[in-house]
Design a protein around this motif. Sequence first.
Motif, PDB file in Angstrom:
ATOM      1  N   THR A   1      -4.365   2.907  -2.059  1.00 54.61           N
ATOM      2  CA  THR A   1      -3.322   2.418  -2.832  1.00 54.61           C
ATOM      3  C   THR A   1      -4.010   1.981  -4.501  1.00 54.61           C
ATOM      4  O   THR A   1      -5.054   1.515  -4.324  1.00 54.61           O
ATOM      5  N   GLN A   2      -2.986   2.269  -5.331  1.00 53.29           N
ATOM      6  CA  GLN A   2      -3.760   1.832  -6.602  1.00 53.29           C
ATOM      7  C   GLN A   2      -2.375   1.702  -7.688  1.00 53.29           C
ATOM      8  O   GLN A   2      -1.270   1.946  -7.293  1.00 53.29           O
TER       9      GLN A   2
ATOM     10  N   ASN B   1      -0.596  -3.731   0.009  1.00 54.57           N
ATOM     11  CA  ASN B   1      -1.489  -3.738   0.949  1.00 54.57           C
ATOM     12  C   ASN B   1      -1.600  -4.463   2.169  1.00 54.57           C
ATOM     13  O   ASN B   1      -2.118  -3.811   3.113  1.00 54.57           O
TER      14      ASN B   1
ATOM     15  N   ASP C   1      -8.549   2.817   1.432  1.00 51.94           N
ATOM     16  CA  ASP C   1      -9.029   2.310   0.210  1.00 51.94           C
ATOM     17  C   ASP C   1      -7.960   1.682  -0.727  1.00 51.94           C
ATOM     18  O   ASP C   1      -7.321   2.157  -1.312  1.00 51.94           O
ATOM     19  N   LEU C   2      -8.029   0.252  -0.609  1.00 50.36           N
ATOM     20  CA  LEU C   2      -6.858  -0.440  -1.052  1.00 50.36           C
ATOM     21  C   LEU C   2      -7.536  -1.271  -2.425  1.00 50.36           C
ATOM     22  O   LEU C   2      -8.366  -1.848  -2.252  1.00 50.36           O
ATOM     23  N   ASP C   3      -6.960  -1.019  -3.387  1.00 53.36           N
ATOM     24  CA  ASP C   3      -7.159  -1.825  -4.741  1.00 53.36           C
ATOM     25  C   ASP C   3      -6.716  -3.186  -4.662  1.00 53.36           C
ATOM     26  O   ASP C   3      -5.501  -3.361  -3.988  1.00 53.36           O
ATOM     27  N   GLU C   4      -7.434  -4.043  -5.124  1.00 54.27           N
ATOM     28  CA  GLU C   4      -7.028  -5.657  -5.118  1.00 54.27           C
ATOM     29  C   GLU C   4      -6.147  -5.717  -6.541  1.00 54.27           C
ATOM     30  O   GLU C   4      -6.278  -4.915  -7.476  1.00 54.27           O
ATOM     31  N   GLY C   5      -5.615  -6.839  -6.535  1.00 51.47           N
ATOM     32  CA  GLY C   5      -4.780  -7.155  -7.619  1.00 51.47           C
ATOM     33  C   GLY C   5      -3.619  -6.443  -7.938  1.00 51.47           C
ATOM     34  O   GLY C   5      -3.065  -6.256  -9.061  1.00 51.47           O
TER      35      GLY C   5
ATOM     36  N   ASP D   1      -1.849  -2.902   5.937  1.00 51.03           N
ATOM     37  CA  ASP D   1      -2.713  -3.447   6.900  1.00 51.03           C
ATOM     38  C   ASP D   1      -2.006  -3.280   8.348  1.00 51.03           C
ATOM     39  O   ASP D   1      -2.326  -3.357   9.394  1.00 51.03           O
TER      40      ASP D   1
ATOM     41  N   CYS E   1       3.493  -7.511  -0.762  1.00 46.13           N
ATOM     42  CA  CYS E   1       2.108  -6.848  -1.149  1.00 46.13           C
ATOM     43  C   CYS E   1       2.196  -5.656  -0.386  1.00 46.13           C
ATOM     44  O   CYS E   1       2.215  -5.660   0.892  1.00 46.13           O
TER      45      CYS E   1
END
Length: 663
Positions: free
Chosen positions: A577-578, A509, A533-537, A513, A507
Amino acid sequence: MVPSPATASVLRTSPGPGTPTDVGGAALPVEESATTSGGGDLLAALDHADLQAVLDTFPAPTFVAEVLPEHDVRTAVVNRRMRQLAGAEPDAVGLSEPDPLTAVLGPGFATFCRCSIDSDRTLERDFRWFSGVDEHSWRVTLAPLRDRGGVVVRLIGAVQDTTPLWRETERLRQSEARLHDALDHIEDGVALWDAAGRLTFRNAAYDSSRGPTDHYLRANMPSDRIRTDLPSRPSFREETLSDGRVMLWWQRSTADGGTILFSRDVTAQRQVERRARRGHAVSRSMLDSLEAAVMTASRTGIVLGINRSAAAWLGIEPDAALGRRLAAVVCGAATVLPDTDMPPVSGPPADPDGPDGLEADLHRVVATGTLRQRQLIRQDRILDASLFPIHGENQAVAAVALVGRDVTDERAADAALRECRRAMAHCQRVATMGELAAAIAHELSQPVSALITNGHTALAHLIGDDAGPEVIAALGEVCRDAERAGAILGSIAAFVRREPQERSLACINGLVDTVAELVRKDLERRDIALILDLDEGLPAVAVNPIEIEQVILNLLRNSAAALIDRPAGQRRIMVATQAAEGPDGGAGVVVSVQDSGPGFGIPADRLFAAFQTSKPDGLGIGLVICRNIVESHGGTITAEVPETGGALVSFVLPAGEAARGRG
């Protein structure tokens, strides 16, 4: 003194009594009293004594001849002027006996008298006779004298001494003959027409040139005004004859209204000129095909020729340089620097008219025949120029050539080569450092392994002994850092050995981290705010986690170094991330690191080149390592300056199993 007769000249006939007779351009009037019935009767009736008295009153040399039977004549009386002209004694009645004039002028005089009697008209004739010392010329005019019955009984004659005129005429005739002879020996054709348009002379060269006819010349004669005002103005015409010869015609008007026509065979000259033009065209074509800039100038510095390369380099038209001074043309378009040994471009421009100027160089080349060198600069282009002497006859300098070569690209290539050599030396040092790093990693792997083992053992004992949570957490962090250090050392050793790195789904993200926790305390100490600013999924990525973490860590360290001079409240780093389209067109993720610093200190197109850095103590390999790692994972990395300022570096990685096994 007994003169001897000579051959007489052409006989002339007067139109009648009292009419002026043309003698060489002069008019001789015949006394009307000598031919009319009244005057003729008087002179015909006088005895010799009275007749002598009358004739002595005449201002011109005069004589009277008696007409004998069968039209024979005998000199009766001569006046004083006649005796003086003949050189006889002044008081002598006759010149000699039996007939003095016949004795002086020869038998032609008697014939001349008979012609006057038979024609009953006034006649004129030139006689030449030899006095024993010189040859003389007399012009004799005869008129008949009649008695009251109209019978010619006497002849009265007047004599004009034309010896000076005759001698001058002979001299002119001889001069004209010599001139004609000389003109017959010249190569140019010459023909002369008088004012009436009559051809009076032409030489052999003119005849062989098949020149224009009389009709053509009269039709093309200059007008009277031009003939009067500009008698020497030439009119030229060139004509190719049927046999292939090329003739040049030109004519001039003379002061007396005539015309002189000249002709010249210029066939060989035109052939030489054509060959010279062809040779000049070939030479010009050869010069224009050269990449070198070439200019030629006379000994005095006047531009004689310039090829296309020189004109293009100077930014002028070739014809604009011809006829001007070489120094003015060159210095008007470029900066001239002293350049004897071709040093780097430096120093003030040379004064073109000074002791070190281009004009002085030209004079030195002409005077000494030695080479002079100059450096010309125009619009950041550099021309290495040399002034060469062009030797003519007797090895004297006849002209000067300026030959130049544009060395801008060559010098740029030399500078790039020097930079590459420095980079290679740097690479060798880095390679040596890599080998040392591998050795150090090998040496440190054992103590790090022991540190990990001992750390986990201590952690197990503390957990069993109910130690405080702070101690357990700190010791757990020590164990994780030691494990991370061991993994990094293993990656270094594997990189040096060129071993393939194991990749797994991770992952992105989580990797961000992990790195954020690693640098957070250091950033807080520097008063730098870290924003995530980390996008989920987001889809998983197939990567080597340690290498991707190294990329993120290098970007964060670069941003932190760029914020060191910013005010404390304006130091910010954002990691985002995106989801994005992968480099292969499939799914992917993008990681961007943006700071609020001053931006990149070097051009964007050189950011990812080796050894390019804006930090005084930097190696210039951090971004190179990042690019290599990202590209080995099938991704791309870019850098840009946002409109809000600062610097932004982003990299894209492909997602899913498709990326597994790359690299």
